[in-house]
Design an enzyme around this catalytic site. Structure first.
Site, short mmCIF file in Angstrom:
data_model
loop_
_atom_site.label_atom_id
_atom_site.label_comp_id
_atom_site.label_asym_id
_atom_site.label_seq_id
_atom_site.Cartn_x
_atom_site.Cartn_y
_atom_site.Cartn_z
N ASP A 70 27.72 64.73 28.36
CA ASP A 70 28.60 63.69 27.82
C ASP A 70 27.86 62.36 27.78
OD1 ASP A 70 28.46 63.37 30.58
OD2 ASP A 70 30.59 63.63 30.95
N ASN A 138 40.07 64.38 39.90
CA ASN A 138 41.27 64.89 39.22
C ASN A 138 40.98 66.22 38.52
OD1 ASN A 138 39.70 64.13 37.07
ND2 ASN A 138 41.16 62.66 36.21
N HIS A 140 38.42 66.89 36.50
CA HIS A 140 37.75 66.86 35.20
C HIS A 140 36.33 67.40 35.29
CE1 HIS A 140 36.23 62.67 36.30
NE2 HIS A 140 35.18 63.09 35.63
N GLU A 145 39.38 65.28 30.57
CA GLU A 145 40.39 64.86 31.53
C GLU A 145 41.56 65.87 31.54
OE1 GLU A 145 40.05 62.48 33.57
OE2 GLU A 145 39.06 60.74 32.70
C1 GLP Z 1 31.75 61.62 35.59
C2 GLP Z 1 30.98 62.60 34.70
C3 GLP Z 1 31.16 64.04 35.15
C4 GLP Z 1 30.96 64.13 36.66
C5 GLP Z 1 32.00 63.31 37.36
C6 GLP Z 1 31.91 63.38 38.87
O1 GLP Z 1 33.03 61.41 35.14
N1 GLP Z 1 31.34 62.49 33.33
O2 GLP Z 1 30.23 64.87 34.47
O3 GLP Z 1 31.07 65.48 37.06
O4 GLP Z 1 31.82 61.95 36.96
O5 GLP Z 1 30.88 62.55 39.28
P1 GLP Z 1 30.31 62.40 40.76
O6 GLP Z 1 29.32 63.49 40.90
O7 GLP Z 1 29.68 61.06 40.77
O8 GLP Z 1 31.46 62.52 41.68
#
Ligand code: GLP
Length: 250
Positions: A70, A138, A140, A145
């Site tokens: 993304d 949440n 995602h 989302e």
């Molecule tokens: C972001 C990214 C996701 C990632 C998520 C959790 O929203 N778009 O790909 O998995 O954060 O991130 P973290 O590993 O910092 O908790």
């Protein structure tokens, strides 16, 4: 449906080493493998371990091709918080992946055209061999989302406020966190040959339990991995803390 294989380790460092092993196995089998990569805090120990192994001559990542999961809309690829700049800084520059072998969704110009072009680029490369995934609190994955239809491929996503708040720690000014992103959708993620979902820390425990033990539903986007025939979930003890029965750490 084949349930995902769940592996639990003591802490984030062990998780990083295990996921690096999975990447290494993929790249040994296919030196020009297509890797699908996330950003965020969770993959940090994975990328640090891959950089270490690469510097030690234990792994050669120079021929891999990378597709990001993304990208934020509105930052531009040279912005240090863009996911394209982040992956270069944390992994690909250090292990010698050429710049043109690292692709992320284009986020300027016509976004619908950019989304279709990203689907086409992933498929033209032969699809993703190994897709690493983080998980949001949440539930995602990427920027899908809760409520995102499982049928979507690459699409424009509006970030939820909880997700923007969680990601604000990477920005000096929380107001700078974009409100839109272009993200691979669940259907494109499922096209990868293998999925590896990684989670560490107690803050992820509820989302992990919902993804693995709740309904397979767009309300918990990560639950879609249970529709994949080869999904591995690599957790530390804290992230596994709400699974029942509690898995035994390795
Ligand atoms: C972001 C990214 C996701 C990632 C998520 C959790 O929203 N778009 O790909 O998995 O954060 O991130 P973290 O590993 O910092 O908790």
């Amino acid at each position: 449906m084949v349930p995902p294989r769940v592996e639990v380790f003591d802490g984030p460092g062990d998780v990083g080493a295990r996921v690096a092993d999975l990447v290494a196995a993929t790249v040994e089998a296919r030196p020009d493998a297509v890797l699908g990569l996330p950003t965020g805090g969770t993959p940090g120990p994975v990328y640090a371990e891959l950089v270490r192994r690469s510097a030690a001559g234990e792994i050669d990542l120079r021929r891999v091709r990378v597709f990001l999961l993304d990208e934020y809309v509105g930052l531009g690829r040279s912005h240090p918080r863009s996911y394209r700049a982040t992956i270069a800084r944390e992994l690909t520059d250090a292990v010698g992946v050429p710049d043109d072998a690292v692709r992320g969704p284009v986020t300027d110009g016509d976004l619908d055209t950019a989304c279709r072009a990203y689907d086409d680029a992933v498929r033209a490369a032969g699809g993703v061999d190994l897709q690493l995934l983080g998980i949001g609190r949440n539930g995602h994955i990427a920027f899908n989302e809760p409520g995102t239809p499982f049928e979507l491929t690459t699409h424009t996503a509006v970030l939820s406020e909880p997700t923007r708040r969680d990601n604000a720690r990477f920005f000096t000014d929380p107001a700078e966190v974009p409100t839109l992103a272009v993200t691979q959708g669940p259907a494109l993620i499922l096209e990868a040959r293998r999925l590896v979902l990684v989670a560490t820390g107690a803050a992820k425990a509820d989302a992990v339990a919902a993804a693995l033990e709740g309904p397979v539903s767009p309300e918990c986007p990560a639950s879609v991995i249970r529709r994949h025939p080869d999904a591995v979930v690599v957790l530390d003890r804290a992230a596994a803390g709400r699974l029942r029965p509690a898995p035994t750490p390795r």
